[in-house]
Motif scaffolding. Structure first.
Motif, PDB file in Angstrom:
ATOM      1  N   THR A 134       0.848  -1.187   0.000  1.00 35.79           N
ATOM      2  CA  THR A 134       0.000   0.000   0.000  1.00 35.79           C
ATOM      3  C   THR A 134       0.883   1.236   0.000  1.00 35.79           C
ATOM      4  OG1 THR A 134      -1.858   1.072   1.142  1.00 35.79           O
ATOM      5  CG2 THR A 134      -0.150   0.099   2.522  1.00 35.79           C
ATOM      6  N   SER A 135       0.261   2.423  -0.074  1.00 34.31           N
ATOM      7  CA  SER A 135       1.071   3.637  -0.147  1.00 34.31           C
ATOM      8  C   SER A 135       0.373   4.805   0.519  1.00 34.31           C
ATOM      9  CB  SER A 135       1.395   3.993  -1.605  1.00 34.31           C
ATOM     10  OG  SER A 135       0.210   4.236  -2.330  1.00 34.31           O
ATOM     11  N   ILE A 136       1.188   5.758   0.931  1.00 34.66           N
ATOM     12  CA  ILE A 136       0.695   6.985   1.548  1.00 34.66           C
ATOM     13  C   ILE A 136      -0.041   7.840   0.532  1.00 34.66           C
ATOM     14  CG2 ILE A 136       1.436   9.183   2.562  1.00 34.66           C
ATOM     15  CD1 ILE A 136       1.627   6.895   4.500  1.00 34.66           C
ATOM     16  N   GLU A 137       0.472   7.882  -0.694  1.00 32.14           N
ATOM     17  CA  GLU A 137      -0.105   8.736  -1.740  1.00 32.14           C
ATOM     18  C   GLU A 137       0.122   8.076  -3.089  1.00 32.14           C
ATOM     19  OE1 GLU A 137       2.023  12.419  -1.614  1.00 32.14           O
ATOM     20  OE2 GLU A 137       3.982  11.449  -1.612  1.00 32.14           O
ATOM     21  N   TRP A 167      -3.788   4.479   0.668  1.00 30.01           N
ATOM     22  CA  TRP A 167      -4.273   3.448   1.590  1.00 30.01           C
ATOM     23  C   TRP A 167      -5.706   3.697   2.042  1.00 30.01           C
ATOM     24  CZ3 TRP A 167      -5.431   4.344   6.848  1.00 30.01           C
ATOM     25  CH2 TRP A 167      -5.046   5.579   7.375  1.00 30.01           C
ATOM     26  N   THR A 168      -6.203   4.931   1.860  1.00 27.19           N
ATOM     27  CA  THR A 168      -7.584   5.231   2.258  1.00 27.19           C
ATOM     28  C   THR A 168      -8.582   5.051   1.122  1.00 27.19           C
ATOM     29  OG1 THR A 168      -7.263   7.576   1.751  1.00 27.19           O
ATOM     30  CG2 THR A 168      -6.829   6.876   4.019  1.00 27.19           C
ATOM     31  N   THR A 169      -8.113   4.831  -0.098  1.00 24.60           N
ATOM     32  CA  THR A 169      -9.023   4.635  -1.228  1.00 24.60           C
ATOM     33  C   THR A 169      -9.943   3.445  -0.949  1.00 24.60           C
ATOM     34  OG1 THR A 169      -7.389   5.494  -2.797  1.00 24.60           O
ATOM     35  CG2 THR A 169      -9.169   4.140  -3.695  1.00 24.60           C
ATOM     36  N   GLY A 170     -11.225   3.618  -1.217  1.00 21.49           N
ATOM     37  CA  GLY A 170     -12.176   2.542  -0.975  1.00 21.49           C
ATOM     38  C   GLY A 170     -12.978   2.705   0.296  1.00 21.49           C
ATOM     39  N   GLY A 171     -12.757   3.791   1.015  1.00 22.22           N
ATOM     40  CA  GLY A 171     -13.447   3.992   2.275  1.00 22.22           C
ATOM     41  C   GLY A 171     -14.960   4.038   2.154  1.00 22.22           C
ATOM     42  N   ILE A 172     -15.465   4.500   1.036  1.00 19.23           N
ATOM     43  CA  ILE A 172     -16.920   4.632   0.888  1.00 19.23           C
ATOM     44  C   ILE A 172     -17.608   3.286   0.729  1.00 19.23           C
ATOM     45  CG2 ILE A 172     -16.833   6.976  -0.038  1.00 19.23           C
ATOM     46  CD1 ILE A 172     -17.188   5.819  -2.826  1.00 19.23           C
ATOM     47  N   VAL A 173     -16.834   2.223   0.482  1.00 21.97           N
ATOM     48  CA  VAL A 173     -17.422   0.870   0.428  1.00 21.97           C
ATOM     49  C   VAL A 173     -16.746  -0.056   1.444  1.00 21.97           C
ATOM     50  CG1 VAL A 173     -18.328   0.923  -1.923  1.00 21.97           C
ATOM     51  CG2 VAL A 173     -15.905   0.358  -1.549  1.00 21.97           C
ATOM     52  N   ASP A 174     -16.170   0.541   2.498  1.00 22.29           N
ATOM     53  CA  ASP A 174     -15.524  -0.239   3.547  1.00 22.29           C
ATOM     54  C   ASP A 174     -14.426  -1.142   3.006  1.00 22.29           C
ATOM     55  OD1 ASP A 174     -17.311   0.922   5.345  1.00 22.29           O
ATOM     56  OD2 ASP A 174     -18.754  -0.700   5.138  1.00 22.29           O
ATOM     57  N   LEU A 175     -13.694  -0.623   2.010  1.00 22.32           N
ATOM     58  CA  LEU A 175     -12.602  -1.401   1.429  1.00 22.32           C
ATOM     59  C   LEU A 175     -11.337  -0.554   1.311  1.00 22.32           C
ATOM     60  CD1 LEU A 175     -14.232  -3.612  -1.364  1.00 22.32           C
ATOM     61  CD2 LEU A 175     -13.098  -4.390   0.727  1.00 22.32           C
ATOM     62  N   ASP A 211      -7.392  -0.006   2.306  1.00 23.84           N
ATOM     63  CA  ASP A 211      -6.389  -1.067   2.370  1.00 23.84           C
ATOM     64  C   ASP A 211      -6.310  -1.685   3.765  1.00 23.84           C
ATOM     65  OD1 ASP A 211      -5.875  -0.892  -0.283  1.00 23.84           O
ATOM     66  OD2 ASP A 211      -4.002   0.240  -0.096  1.00 23.84           O
ATOM     67  N   VAL A 212      -6.701  -0.930   4.792  1.00 29.77           N
ATOM     68  CA  VAL A 212      -6.803  -1.526   6.131  1.00 29.77           C
ATOM     69  C   VAL A 212      -7.869  -2.618   6.123  1.00 29.77           C
ATOM     70  CG1 VAL A 212      -7.373  -1.087   8.555  1.00 29.77           C
ATOM     71  CG2 VAL A 212      -6.029   0.595   7.268  1.00 29.77           C
ATOM     72  N   ASP A 213      -9.024  -2.304   5.515  1.00 27.99           N
ATOM     73  CA  ASP A 213     -10.105  -3.293   5.429  1.00 27.99           C
ATOM     74  C   ASP A 213      -9.690  -4.506   4.600  1.00 27.99           C
ATOM     75  OD1 ASP A 213     -11.908  -1.576   6.839  1.00 27.99           O
ATOM     76  OD2 ASP A 213     -12.288  -0.467   4.987  1.00 27.99           O
ATOM     77  N   VAL A 214      -9.024  -4.249   3.472  1.00 20.88           N
ATOM     78  CA  VAL A 214      -8.604  -5.339   2.591  1.00 20.88           C
ATOM     79  C   VAL A 214      -7.604  -6.247   3.313  1.00 20.88           C
ATOM     80  CG1 VAL A 214      -7.350  -5.894   0.465  1.00 20.88           C
ATOM     81  CG2 VAL A 214      -9.064  -4.073   0.462  1.00 20.88           C
ATOM     82  N   ALA A 215      -6.663  -5.650   4.038  1.00 23.39           N
ATOM     83  CA  ALA A 215      -5.684  -6.450   4.772  1.00 23.39           C
ATOM     84  C   ALA A 215      -6.371  -7.360   5.780  1.00 23.39           C
ATOM     85  CB  ALA A 215      -4.683  -5.535   5.477  1.00 23.39           C
ATOM     86  N   GLU A 216      -7.411  -6.840   6.443  1.00 24.30           N
ATOM     87  CA  GLU A 216      -8.152  -7.662   7.401  1.00 24.30           C
ATOM     88  C   GLU A 216      -8.884  -8.793   6.687  1.00 24.30           C
ATOM     89  OE1 GLU A 216      -8.410  -7.619  10.745  1.00 24.30           O
ATOM     90  OE2 GLU A 216      -6.811  -6.133  10.773  1.00 24.30           O
ATOM     91  N   ALA A 245       0.392   8.027  10.957  1.00 24.46           N
ATOM     92  CA  ALA A 245      -1.061   7.808  10.955  1.00 24.46           C
ATOM     93  C   ALA A 245      -1.412   6.497  10.266  1.00 24.46           C
ATOM     94  CB  ALA A 245      -1.766   8.977  10.260  1.00 24.46           C
ATOM     95  N   ALA A 246      -0.770   6.224   9.139  1.00 22.39           N
ATOM     96  CA  ALA A 246      -1.049   4.978   8.420  1.00 22.39           C
ATOM     97  C   ALA A 246      -0.569   3.777   9.229  1.00 22.39           C
ATOM     98  CB  ALA A 246      -0.376   4.998   7.046  1.00 22.39           C
TER      99      ALA A 246
END
Length: 383
Positions: free
Chosen positions: A8-11, A121-129, A131-136, A159-160
């Motif tokens: 994943t990446s910061i930006e 790493w925050t891309t996908g937040g609007i569908v709960d996906l 990269d934190v969610d994907v890793a889980e 923060a990440a």
């Protein structure tokens, strides 16, 4: 248990794809059966009407995979998709289950699954996906790719790192310029490690990996190259010519490896750009073709002039997207990144974080985060 590393990446534009595929090559050299997935396709070819992300296609080619695109890229994270989410046309739980299903199909025959994050790493937040969610969901260890220009950049890294928690294998700083390399290694790295954030590599910047070739840029923009010139030169940044000729010349002379974007009718701007040694290309907008005298001067100086469709602002947006997503990725790029990672990163630790033990070929237990921290986090989800 499947051994999985999420990169994943910061930006955007941190070299995430090159890092991911180079790690795949390094793992294959160690005898691993490697799979690849990018759950959220974000690097879309919208300017030519294609919806598929280029990165899975590149992975399939360079890693010799026979996976299907719908497996490697289950979600096309396009503007149309995002609009659908806002209108309630997408179910986050269903999307998450699709990602898990495709992942299971790909992982069945592999020793190591490389999962590339989409955008940031925050891309996908609007569908709960995110990269934190994907890793889980995929029970993955995480490699965080970041850039470093100044100490403030560590805010985002910390923060990440906190968001990924125990799943974070460590941080890889990529494309670090010579000017800040010593500061990063002597101050920033110890600071992060004191906070429990391992730094697994500091990769120096190489110019050819930072920009895009002029001919590749022209192809991506669908632009016509109207003068002979050095189309193999690199462009790393764009300058918009919107001032008078004298001011433009002073402005252009302060940069290097740049392309000037201006209207084709702005002859004084074009002339100033031709006189600046750091300008490697000129992109003209608005459908105006410059005079024969200007074209002749460009030919003499070896500066390519590109004619692009659309107004200046839209061309700037498209051009910056090309450079920021690293369109110059190919076999040579991945080979060079492989060498850089081999020389400047702890490959054993990175691949080990995905459960690959390079001593005897066996997978480590508890998601492979064999760092003395107990492995699986309390809130870890079984994939």
């Amino acid at each position: 248990m499947h051994n999985t590393l999420l990169v994943t990446s910061i930006e955007d534009s941190t070299g995430k794809t090159a890092v991911t595929l180079a790690l795949g090559r390094l793992a294959q050299e160690r005898g691993r059966r490697v799979g690849y997935m990018k759950p959220k396709g974000t690097r879309l070819q919208s300017n030519v009407g294609k919806t598929l992300d280029e990165d899975p296609m590149l992975a399939r080619e360079l890693l010799g995979l026979d996976s299907e695109m719908h497996q490697m890229e289950p979600i096309v994270y396009s503007p149309t998709f995002v609009q659908g989410v806002l209108r309630g046309q997408e179910d986050p739980d269903e999307l998450g289950e699709i990602v898990e299903k495709r992942f299971a199909e790909l992982a069945a025959e592999t020793d190591l699954m490389l999962v590339e994050g989409g955008g940031t790493w925050t891309t996908g937040g609007i569908v709960d996906l995110t990269d934190v969610d994907v890793a889980e969901r995929l029970d993955a260890g995480v490699l965080l790719v970041a850039t470093y220009e100044r100490a403030n950049d560590l805010d985002d890294v910390v923060a990440a790192a906190e968001a990924f928690g125990d799943r974070l294998a460590g941080v890889l700083f990529n494309g670090v310029s010579e000017a800040v390399f010593d500061e990063l290694e002597s101050e920033a790295v110890p600071f992060l490690e004191d906070r429990g954030v391992p730094v697994l590599g500091v990769v120096p910047r190489e110019r050819d990996l930072a920009g895009v070739r002029v001919d590749d840029l022209a192809a991506e923009l669908g632009a016509e190259v109207v003068t002979e010139g050095d189309v193999g030169g690199y462009v790393e940044r764009f300058l918009v010519g919107a001032m008078g000729g004298d001011a433009a010349l002073r402005y252009f002379r302060r940069t290097k490896n740049a392309a000037v974007i201006t209207g084709g009718d702005r002859s004084e701007i074009i002339t100033a750009a031709l006189e600046a040694p750091g300008v490697n290309a000129i992109i003209l907008t608005g459908g105006h073709r410059p005079t024969g005298a200007i074209l002749g001067e460009a030919e003499k100086r070896g500066v390519p002039i590109l004619l692009a469709t659309g107004d200046t602002l839209s061309v700037v947006d498209r051009a910056e997207a090309v450079v920021n997503t690293g369109r110059a990725r190919d076999e040579e790029t991945i080979s060079r990144m492989r060498r850089l990672l081999h020389d400047h990163a702890d490959i054993d630790a990175i691949l080990g974080s995905a459960g690959v033990d390079d001593d005897d070929g066996t997978a480590r237990e508890e998601n492979g985060r064999d760092r003395g921290d107990g492995g699986q986090s309390d809130d870890g989800r079984d994939a």
